[in-house]
Design an enzyme around this catalytic site. Structure first.
Site, PDB file in Angstrom:
ATOM      1  N   GLU A 140       0.809  -1.233   0.000  1.00 37.78           N
ATOM      2  CA  GLU A 140       0.000   0.000   0.000  1.00 37.78           C
ATOM      3  C   GLU A 140       0.836   1.274   0.000  1.00 37.78           C
ATOM      4  O   GLU A 140       0.790   2.049   0.951  1.00 37.78           O
ATOM      5  CB  GLU A 140      -0.875   0.030   1.262  1.00 37.78           C
ATOM      6  CG  GLU A 140      -2.083  -0.828   1.194  1.00 37.78           C
ATOM      7  CD  GLU A 140      -2.778  -0.902   2.545  1.00 37.78           C
ATOM      8  OE1 GLU A 140      -3.888  -1.431   2.588  1.00 37.78           O
ATOM      9  OE2 GLU A 140      -2.215  -0.465   3.568  1.00 37.78           O
ATOM     10  N   PRO A 141       1.599   1.541  -1.033  1.00 38.18           N
ATOM     11  CA  PRO A 141       2.432   2.734  -1.024  1.00 38.18           C
ATOM     12  C   PRO A 141       1.616   4.000  -1.285  1.00 38.18           C
ATOM     13  O   PRO A 141       0.677   3.990  -2.077  1.00 38.18           O
ATOM     14  CB  PRO A 141       3.372   2.484  -2.208  1.00 38.18           C
ATOM     15  CG  PRO A 141       2.587   1.611  -3.133  1.00 38.18           C
ATOM     16  CD  PRO A 141       1.710   0.751  -2.265  1.00 38.18           C
TER      17      PRO A 141
ATOM     18  N   ARG B 210       3.202   7.756  -0.209  1.00 37.03           N
ATOM     19  CA  ARG B 210       4.208   8.809  -0.347  1.00 37.03           C
ATOM     20  C   ARG B 210       5.187   8.571  -1.497  1.00 37.03           C
ATOM     21  O   ARG B 210       5.496   9.481  -2.254  1.00 37.03           O
ATOM     22  CB  ARG B 210       5.002   8.890   0.966  1.00 37.03           C
ATOM     23  CG  ARG B 210       5.949  10.064   1.035  1.00 37.03           C
ATOM     24  CD  ARG B 210       6.889   9.936   2.241  1.00 37.03           C
ATOM     25  NE  ARG B 210       6.239   9.539   3.449  1.00 37.03           N
ATOM     26  CZ  ARG B 210       5.843  10.373   4.410  1.00 37.03           C
ATOM     27  NH1 ARG B 210       6.049  11.652   4.297  1.00 37.03           N
ATOM     28  NH2 ARG B 210       5.244   9.915   5.498  1.00 37.03           N
TER      29      ARG B 210
ATOM     30  N   ARG C 212       3.367  19.899   7.828  1.00 41.27           N
ATOM     31  CA  ARG C 212       4.323  18.841   8.163  1.00 41.27           C
ATOM     32  C   ARG C 212       5.529  19.334   8.942  1.00 41.27           C
ATOM     33  O   ARG C 212       6.127  18.598   9.705  1.00 41.27           O
ATOM     34  CB  ARG C 212       4.786  18.101   6.892  1.00 41.27           C
ATOM     35  CG  ARG C 212       3.655  17.424   6.118  1.00 41.27           C
ATOM     36  CD  ARG C 212       4.145  16.478   5.044  1.00 41.27           C
ATOM     37  NE  ARG C 212       4.806  15.328   5.612  1.00 41.27           N
ATOM     38  CZ  ARG C 212       6.115  15.157   5.651  1.00 41.27           C
ATOM     39  NH1 ARG C 212       6.904  16.074   5.117  1.00 41.27           N
ATOM     40  NH2 ARG C 212       6.633  14.097   6.195  1.00 41.27           N
TER      41      ARG C 212
ATOM     42  N   TYR D  37       5.862  17.414  12.286  1.00 38.28           N
ATOM     43  CA  TYR D  37       6.907  16.374  12.350  1.00 38.28           C
ATOM     44  C   TYR D  37       8.322  16.926  12.257  1.00 38.28           C
ATOM     45  O   TYR D  37       9.269  16.155  12.130  1.00 38.28           O
ATOM     46  CB  TYR D  37       6.750  15.364  11.195  1.00 38.28           C
ATOM     47  CG  TYR D  37       5.351  14.955  10.860  1.00 38.28           C
ATOM     48  CD1 TYR D  37       4.589  14.225  11.766  1.00 38.28           C
ATOM     49  CD2 TYR D  37       4.791  15.264   9.627  1.00 38.28           C
ATOM     50  CE1 TYR D  37       3.290  13.843  11.445  1.00 38.28           C
ATOM     51  CE2 TYR D  37       3.500  14.882   9.300  1.00 38.28           C
ATOM     52  CZ  TYR D  37       2.756  14.175  10.218  1.00 38.28           C
ATOM     53  OH  TYR D  37       1.490  13.795   9.902  1.00 38.28           O
TER      54      TYR D  37
ATOM     55  N   CYS E  93      -0.891  33.156  11.651  1.00 34.98           N
ATOM     56  CA  CYS E  93      -0.576  33.875  12.895  1.00 34.98           C
ATOM     57  C   CYS E  93      -0.024  32.940  13.950  1.00 34.98           C
ATOM     58  O   CYS E  93      -0.651  32.729  14.986  1.00 34.98           O
ATOM     59  CB  CYS E  93      -1.813  34.583  13.374  1.00 34.98           C
ATOM     60  SG  CYS E  93      -2.265  35.878  12.241  1.00 34.98           S
ATOM     61  N   GLU E  94       1.101  32.334  13.644  1.00 39.42           N
ATOM     62  CA  GLU E  94       1.768  31.459  14.619  1.00 39.42           C
ATOM     63  C   GLU E  94       3.245  31.484  14.339  1.00 39.42           C
ATOM     64  O   GLU E  94       3.655  31.403  13.178  1.00 39.42           O
ATOM     65  CB  GLU E  94       1.306  29.997  14.444  1.00 39.42           C
ATOM     66  CG  GLU E  94      -0.054  29.754  14.972  1.00 39.42           C
ATOM     67  CD  GLU E  94      -0.294  28.304  15.341  1.00 39.42           C
ATOM     68  OE1 GLU E  94       0.662  27.605  15.757  1.00 39.42           O
ATOM     69  OE2 GLU E  94      -1.445  27.883  15.207  1.00 39.42           O
TER      70      GLU E  94
ATOM     71  N   TYR F 178       0.862  14.125   1.324  1.00 40.23           N
ATOM     72  CA  TYR F 178       0.554  14.635   2.660  1.00 40.23           C
ATOM     73  C   TYR F 178       0.721  16.152   2.771  1.00 40.23           C
ATOM     74  O   TYR F 178       1.120  16.672   3.808  1.00 40.23           O
ATOM     75  CB  TYR F 178       1.397  13.913   3.724  1.00 40.23           C
ATOM     76  CG  TYR F 178       1.205  12.415   3.695  1.00 40.23           C
ATOM     77  CD1 TYR F 178      -0.021  11.842   4.033  1.00 40.23           C
ATOM     78  CD2 TYR F 178       2.229  11.565   3.280  1.00 40.23           C
ATOM     79  CE1 TYR F 178      -0.217  10.469   3.983  1.00 40.23           C
ATOM     80  CE2 TYR F 178       2.047  10.191   3.218  1.00 40.23           C
ATOM     81  CZ  TYR F 178       0.821   9.652   3.574  1.00 40.23           C
ATOM     82  OH  TYR F 178       0.627   8.292   3.511  1.00 40.23           O
TER      83      TYR F 178
HETATM   84  N1  LLP Z   1      -1.422   1.899   4.527  1.00 36.40           N
HETATM   85  C1  LLP Z   1      -1.875   2.355   5.707  1.00 36.40           C
HETATM   86  C2  LLP Z   1      -2.790   1.541   6.473  1.00 36.40           C
HETATM   87  C3  LLP Z   1      -1.466   3.618   6.176  1.00 36.40           C
HETATM   88  O1  LLP Z   1      -1.916   4.060   7.334  1.00 36.40           O
HETATM   89  C4  LLP Z   1      -0.590   4.394   5.402  1.00 36.40           C
HETATM   90  C5  LLP Z   1      -0.148   5.721   5.845  1.00 36.40           C
HETATM   91  C6  LLP Z   1      -0.155   3.891   4.159  1.00 36.40           C
HETATM   92  C7  LLP Z   1      -0.587   2.629   3.762  1.00 36.40           C
HETATM   93  C8  LLP Z   1       0.753   4.639   3.218  1.00 36.40           C
HETATM   94  O2  LLP Z   1       1.977   4.911   3.771  1.00 36.40           O
HETATM   95  P1  LLP Z   1       3.102   5.662   2.887  1.00 36.40           P
HETATM   96  O3  LLP Z   1       3.532   4.715   1.792  1.00 36.40           O
HETATM   97  O4  LLP Z   1       2.482   6.889   2.339  1.00 36.40           O
HETATM   98  O5  LLP Z   1       4.174   5.964   3.862  1.00 36.40           O
HETATM   99  N2  LLP Z   1       0.952  12.535   7.454  1.00 36.40           N
HETATM  100  C9  LLP Z   1       2.195  11.811   7.597  1.00 36.40           C
HETATM  101  C10 LLP Z   1       2.103  10.410   7.046  1.00 36.40           C
HETATM  102  C11 LLP Z   1       0.990   9.596   7.644  1.00 36.40           C
HETATM  103  C12 LLP Z   1       0.908   8.204   7.063  1.00 36.40           C
HETATM  104  C13 LLP Z   1      -0.369   7.566   7.426  1.00 36.40           C
HETATM  105  N3  LLP Z   1      -0.569   6.237   6.940  1.00 36.40           N
HETATM  106  C14 LLP Z   1       3.308  12.613   6.925  1.00 36.40           C
HETATM  107  O6  LLP Z   1       3.019  13.678   6.387  1.00 36.40           O
HETATM  108  O7  LLP Z   1       4.454  12.231   6.966  1.00 36.40           O
END
Ligand code: LLP
Length: 454
Positions: A287-288, A290, A327, A331, A358-359, A387
């Site tokens: 499940e990619p 990002r 972000r 983070y 305003c932060e 994201y």
């Molecule tokens: N599958 C599930 C169940 C997930 O919760 C996520 C991401 C993914 C797949 C995809 O993960 P990826 O390949 O995108 O890393 N907002 C944060 C990232 C939160 C990720 C949430 N879940 C950021 O901006 O870094």
């Protein structure tokens, strides 16, 4: 320097074959730009590597990274599935005509309405996150006379090295059933005996922005050992979803594995464990999010004023903010950027790029190396496809930016910029507030006519 795109003869940054200064002129700023070819290339890297090395597999794009109706079309054409985590994401997919059978529905607190929407549209798989959801889904499914295909989300107890907020595989997580939970296997027996839900596999997702591939090896071992445990009790679950999480380089000092390398490692791990444990190879899902859209996007901001605190720091201000990129505040994310209208100019100073909220925490880049920026310059921030827009808000009542998809130099709007009208669209004024008392005269200063005016 992370530099996505090329430099044209005018010294402008080109992205997806388009001169970004022209994009900013036509579509305004802040602007999110996605390169269609890059997105397709990344999709193909996943799909083709799996196809070659492990054909019994599916790549499921995680829509939370960035979702819009146009993206759904691209994913469908590239043969990917789609992971959605809310009724809103599911609705977007359905509105785009994305085949429901290729949708995987996630979430730790799906509502009865969301689950009903999934059932009515026969989504491909529902990933059940906890015992409450199991019984809720069971009764909804019986009431509707359908038998949904489900996975159970498990937390393998793995803590990859990444920001704490995006670690999800550890025991102390809100997500999933603990793999060692003593109630888990009896519950699986119950599901199978009852027959209301068609349980076909297990899922795990250990976190996001992960570089160290060893965490995946450990996860695969734990998940495959769990399948083996079931197998020894006569329970065969045919599917294993390993989630997403592959990291990307936001700055030049980061070097994540390439997509193909990552996929190979997953495949090898699963094969190795299946052989060691003598269990059948499962159908593999990945499940990619990002790694598909992140590097395929940039953000464009117009530079306004600046502020220099002698001997301490120089701020340059742009027309975006933590409302379109939270972000950094969330983070401590780091980025690199160029002045896109004079991208060949060498860096002259280190500045802090601040937004217009305003932060004090509204910073987009703490330490950007840039030529001396002037009002009207165009700042391009790299690696903003994932994201960013997906997490954008209307904080400070800032309209959310537009998103443009560029295909071989041709830009097309895929999400319109919000207008002030959009911002007040849902506001209501109760009738009783229309007859408020007037403030005492003189309570607020008035604009005075200029001398000789009025
Ligand atoms: N599958 C599930 C169940 C997930 O919760 C996520 C991401 C993914 C797949 C995809 O993960 P990826 O390949 O995108 O890393 N907002 C944060 C990232 C939160 C990720 C949430 N879940 C950021 O901006 O870094």
């Amino acid at each position: 320097m992370i530099f996505s795109g090329t430099l044209n003869s005018e010294g402008h940054l080109e992205f997806g074959g388009a001169d970004v200064t022209l994009l900013a002129e036509s579509f305004g700023t802040p602007l999110y730009v996605l390169d269609e070819e890059a997105i397709r290339r990344n999709c193909r890297s996943y799909v083709q590597t799996f196809q070659k090395q492990y054909p019994n597999s599916e790549t499921v794009y995680a829509g939370k990274a960035f979702l819009s109706k146009a993206i759904c079309r691209i994913l469908e054409q590239e043969g990917l599935g789609l992971d959605v985590v809310s009724g809103g994401e599911l609705y977007t997919a359905l509105q785009a005509g994305f085949p429901a059978s290729r949708v995987v529905f996630h979430g730790n607190n799906k509502s009865a309405d969301e689950l009903s929407l999934a059932l009515e549209n026969r989504v491909g798989r529902i990933v059940v996150d906890n015992f409450y959801e199991l019984s809720l889904l069971g009764s909804l499914a019986s009431r509707k006379g359908v038998q949904p295909v489900i996975h159970l989300r498990l937390t393998p107890g793995v803590k990859p090295s990444t920001h704490t907020y995006v670690q999800t595989g550890q025991v102390d997580s809100k997500f999933g059933f603990g793999v060692a939970d003593p109630h888990l296997i009896p519950s699986i027996r119950g599901i199978l005996a009852e027959g209301r839900l068609n349980l076909v596999g297990v899922h795990c997702h250990i976190g996001s922005q992960i570089f160290q591939q060893e965490s995946y090896n450990v996860t695969i071992r734990i998940m495959m050992e769990f399948l083996k445990k079931l197998h020894d009790q006569g329970i065969i679950l045919a599917e294993l979803n390993l989630g997403g999480g592959l990291g990307i380089a936001y700055t030049s000092d980061e070097s994540p594995p390439a997509i193909a390398e990552h996929v190979s490692l997953l495949v090898q791990g699963v094969r190795r464990e299946a052989e060691r444990l003598r269990i059948p190879l499962p159908r593999l899902l990945d499940e990619p999010g990002r790694s598909i859209v992140g590097p395929s996007g940039i953000a464009l901001y117009r530079v306004g004023g600046s502020k220099e605190i002698s001997g301490k720091r120089k701020y340059i201000f742009v027309d975006g903010s933590m409302a379109d990129n939270p972000r950094v505040a969330l983070y401590g994310a780091r980025y690199e950027a160029v002045l896109a209208n004079r991208a060949q100019d060498p860096p002259e100073e280190t500045v802090t790029v601040a937004g217009k909220c305003c932060e004090s925490g509204d910073i987009l880049i703490w330490d950007a190396s840039l030529p001396v920026a002037r009002p009207g310059d165009l700042l391009a921030v790299f690696c903003t496809g994932a994201y960013h827009y997906a997490m954008a808000s209307n904080y400070n009542r800032l309209p959310r930016p537009a998103v443009v998809l560029v295909n071989k130099g041709q830009p097309e709007l895929i999400i319109r910029r919000e207008t002030y009208e959009d911002l007040v669209r849902n506001d209501l004024i109760p009738e009783r507030l229309n007859h408020g008392s007037l403030p005492p005269e003189g309570a607020f200063p008035l604009f005075l006519p200029l001398d000789g005016g009025g």
